[in-house]
Each structure stands twice: as C-alpha cells, then as structure tokens.
Scaffold this motif. Structure first.
Motif, short mmCIF file in Angstrom:
data_model
loop_
_atom_site.label_atom_id
_atom_site.label_comp_id
_atom_site.label_asym_id
_atom_site.label_seq_id
_atom_site.Cartn_x
_atom_site.Cartn_y
_atom_site.Cartn_z
N ALA A 1 28.94 13.71 -22.60
CA ALA A 1 27.54 13.90 -22.23
C ALA A 1 27.04 12.65 -21.52
O ALA A 1 27.17 11.53 -22.04
N LYS A 2 26.50 12.82 -20.31
CA LYS A 2 26.06 11.70 -19.50
C LYS A 2 24.78 12.05 -18.75
O LYS A 2 24.43 13.22 -18.60
N THR A 3 24.12 11.02 -18.24
CA THR A 3 22.97 11.22 -17.35
C THR A 3 23.38 10.81 -15.94
O THR A 3 23.99 9.75 -15.74
N LEU A 4 23.08 11.66 -14.98
CA LEU A 4 23.39 11.39 -13.57
C LEU A 4 22.09 11.11 -12.83
O LEU A 4 21.20 11.95 -12.79
N ASN A 5 22.00 9.92 -12.28
CA ASN A 5 20.82 9.53 -11.50
C ASN A 5 21.25 9.37 -10.04
O ASN A 5 22.10 8.54 -9.72
N LEU A 6 20.67 10.17 -9.15
CA LEU A 6 21.06 10.18 -7.75
C LEU A 6 20.21 9.25 -6.88
O LEU A 6 20.44 9.17 -5.67
N GLU B 1 27.29 22.58 -18.46
CA GLU B 1 25.84 22.80 -18.46
C GLU B 1 25.12 21.51 -18.08
O GLU B 1 25.55 20.41 -18.44
N VAL B 2 24.02 21.66 -17.36
CA VAL B 2 23.15 20.52 -17.06
C VAL B 2 21.76 20.84 -17.58
O VAL B 2 21.39 22.01 -17.75
N SER B 3 20.98 19.80 -17.84
CA SER B 3 19.63 20.01 -18.35
C SER B 3 18.67 19.00 -17.76
O SER B 3 19.07 17.91 -17.32
N ASP B 4 17.40 19.38 -17.78
CA ASP B 4 16.33 18.53 -17.28
C ASP B 4 15.13 18.80 -18.18
O ASP B 4 14.59 19.90 -18.17
N ASN B 5 14.76 17.81 -18.98
CA ASN B 5 13.71 17.98 -19.98
C ASN B 5 14.13 19.07 -20.97
O ASN B 5 15.14 18.94 -21.63
N ASP B 6 13.40 20.18 -21.05
CA ASP B 6 13.69 21.19 -22.05
C ASP B 6 14.45 22.39 -21.49
O ASP B 6 14.68 23.37 -22.20
N SER B 7 14.82 22.36 -20.22
CA SER B 7 15.48 23.50 -19.59
C SER B 7 16.94 23.17 -19.32
O SER B 7 17.31 22.02 -19.07
N SER B 8 17.80 24.21 -19.36
CA SER B 8 19.22 24.01 -19.09
C SER B 8 19.71 25.00 -18.05
O SER B 8 19.14 26.09 -17.88
#
Length: 293
Positions: free
Chosen positions: A184-189, A205-212
């Motif tokens: 599990a990682k965070t990708l910052n572009l 799967e990817v997620s952003d806040n409460d959505s996946s």
C-alpha cells in the motif's frame, strides 16, 4: 472525489474477441492527445476461437499496443511484421493512411489455452503530421526506462514522466506510465507529469479520500499536473495524458482527423478499396453500414 471523473468500462464485440471501451465517453472525448482506449481481456482463448482482427484502415493517429499478458502478431501495409509480447510497445503511425491486421501468433494456435490481456490506445496526431507517411516502431520491454520511487516500480511506456524519457518517437507532449505497487502506497504526481491525467486500474484498487476505484475502471483528473491517490497492495496502473492538441479532433469508425471532410474521404476511399494493402492478406473489414458522416 469531486475533482475527478470515473469511467466505467463498456464492453463491445470485436469479431470473436470481447473488448472494453474506456475512452472516449460523453463527458470527456480526449485526455491530452489520447483519443481512444480499448481494454483487451483478460481472457483465455482456445481453438478455434483466437484473436483475428482482419485488415482495416486508419488515418490521423498512432496506435499504441501494450500487453500485460500474451502476444499479438501485428502486420501492416508499411511491411511491418512483428509479434508484440507482454511489456513491448508496438506503435503504428497511420498518417495519411495505413491498413493492418492483429492476430494470435501461429505458434500459439495449438490445443493449449492462450491468455490475453492488454490495451490498444489511439493517439491523435498534430495537424502538421496528419498527412505524413505511415510507419511502425517497435520498442522491446528491455529498452523501456524503469525506476523505483518510494516503493513503486515505474516503467515509462511513452513520452516523458518522472524524469525519464521513452525511446519511442511521439509527436506531441504526452506520457504513458506503467506503475506497480507491491505494498500500500501513496502516489503523488505533482511535478512528475505535465498536462491532463488519467488512470486505468489494471489490477488492485486505488482510492482518494473515501472513494475507491477497482480494476477495469478509469479515473480522469479534472485538475492538471497535481494529483495524489492511494494504491492498495498489489495494484497496477496505467497513467497517461499530456497536453491537449489545439484543434478539435473528430472520430469516424477507425479514423481520426482535425477535418470532417478528411474523415468522409477516408471512408469513401476504404469503400472503394483505395487504401494500401497489408502484404499477402486479402481480408477486408467493410465500412459499417450504419456509419453516419
């Protein structure tokens, strides 16, 4: 996820092969110069049902073939005759007109099942090269730039991103990146890519806040350049985009152009069998009867 658009994959039949359409869709016709994305598989094929896309034409675009699993035999009217394997890049620039076929290679047409999973992407050409001579490029997997950033494996398929540059010749500022995260990682572009951004979730799967967002879906950022998402363990993404072309692009069947008249002429030329032919191939996919232009 209000600064992003979610695209659900839509399936369509391609002969005896079922593919998923991700782009274009109603709210977004292009991402940078990327005009069209078909998702092939994942599927297991066996005799007599293999991939056989007969001779068909293109103008005004480059087709980029990128496989996750399997092989495709590409043959076109420039004389290019190449088997594209998983991780390789096949890049056919149609320019003023080209024809090609896409098939399961002969050596795989036995009794054993054949796995296939990959993507075919259309990249619209800038106006000044829409009428260029067609040609084909092949970049093997071993020649694509690879790096590791914060535990992410990053492979640059096309263009420039993450300080890397692909050996593939492209015709406008763009990027296509294959990203894999074992954990599990965070990708910052931010600062890593330039232009419009879209993500295709290949696996995981990817997620952003409460959505996946899960495999088979595409996520398009409404903001350029700056975008951060979280990747679950064992997630693979294709990230693509770039600077939009200054003129609108129109689509008609297998044709892309800045001119509706050129699309109409290409359709008439294909009906009249005026396109160059793929060597030693007499197959022909007719122009769809319901096509409006």
């Amino acid at each position: 996820m209000n600064n992003k658009m979610l695209v659900e994959e839509r399936s369509r039949d391609l002969g005896n092969f079922l593919v998923g359409r991700l782009l274009p869709f109603a709210k977004k016709r292009q991402v940078g110069p990327f005009t069209f994305i078909d998702h092939m598989g994942p599927v297991e094929m066996k005799a007599p049902q293999f991939m056989d896309v007969d001779q068909h034409p293109h103008i005004g675009l480059s087709t980029l073939t990128y496989l996750i699993e399997g092989q495709i035999h590409h043959h076109d009217s420039t004389g290019a005759d190449r088997v594209i394997e998983a991780g390789d890049v096949g890049f056919m620039t149609s320019g003023k007109g080209v024809t090609h076929t896409e098939r399961t290679p002969e050596n795989l047409r036995g009794t054993e099942p054949v796995r296939m999973h990959g993507y075919q992407v259309w990249v619209a050409l800038p106006k000044e090269v829409e009428e260029s001579e067609p040609h084909f490029q092949f970049i093997p997997k071993t020649e694509l730039p690879v790096c590791e950033r914060d535990g992410l494996e990053i492979r640059l398929v096309a263009g420039e991103a993450f300080g890397l540059k692909s050996p593939l010749q492209v015709y406008s500022p763009l990027f296509m990146v294959d990203v894999y995260s074992a954990n599990a990682k965070t990708l910052n572009l931010a600062g890593q890519v330039q232009g419009e951004i879209a993500f295709v979730v290949v696996e995981g799967e990817v997620s952003d806040n409460d959505s996946s967002v899960s495999a088979g879906q595409m996520l398009i950022s409404k903001t350029e350049d700056e975008c951060e998402i979280k990747l679950a363990a064992h997630t693979r993404l294709l990230i693509f985009g770039g600077q939009p072309l200054p003129e609108q692009r129109y689509l008609l069947w297998n044709f892309v152009s800045s001119s509706k008249e050129k699309l109409k002429q290409a359709a008439e030329d294909w009906k009249a069998h005026k396109f160059p032919k793929t060597p030693h191939d007499e197959t022909y996919i007719p122009l769809p009867e319901h096509l409006m232009y």
